[in-house]
Design a protein around this motif. Structure first.
Motif: not given
Length: 147
Positions: A5-13, A15-23, A44-48, A55-58
């Motif tokens: 129940c928390e998986f998708k909201p956590g992933l969205a968070d 992304i919204n925090d632009h936290d690549v390591h957490r994502l 590695e490619q997902i991170a890129w 970068k384009g949309f900070p």
């Protein structure tokens, strides 16, 4: 890892925090990410791929407005992504579109296939023409399609 129940909201968070390591913590090492922007194999490619959007949309922000919950694997959501194009953005032909200052509002849907609490395959769908039109790009009938 968060429960279902928390998986998708956590992933969205993440992304919204632009936290690549957490994502990336949400993906297996050999995960596959499929989107109109391309196919990324492995973390590695997902991170890129995500870094190109950041970068384009900070100020990129995803708003999840529907999550399928009536299935065994409810890892399907519809979302709206908003942001301002203030940085370079990689185009499919390899060129970078310099900042336009334009705002975008992009609707999309994604489906994640999860095993043992991690995304194995993620498929994301959005209308690239909608995105590029909002950035001021257009199709030209004088531009022939590549052979």
């Amino acid at each position: 890892m968060a429960d279902r129940c928390e998986f998708k909201p956590g992933l969205a968070d993440a992304i919204n925090d632009h936290d690549v390591h957490r994502l990336l913590d949400y993906f297996t090492e050999d995960a596959i990410f499929v989107s109109p922007a391309g196919i990324a194999e492995r973390r590695e490619q997902i991170a890129w791929l995500f870094e190109q959007f950041f970068k384009g949309f900070p100020d990129l922000c995803l708003t999840v407005w529907y999550e399928a919950t009536g299935t065994d694997n409810h890892m399907m959501v519809e979302w709206t992504g908003t942001g301002t194009h203030t940085g370079p953005f990689l185009l499919p032909d390899g060129q970078e579109l310099e900042a336009t200052g334009r705002r975008i509002s992009l609707r999309g849907i994604c489906a994640s296939f999860v095993e043992n609490g991690k995304v194995v395959t993620h498929r994301e769908y959005f209308d690239q023409l909608e995105l590029y039109t909002q950035l001021g790009l257009h199709l030209s009938k004088d531009d022939p399609a590549p052979a």
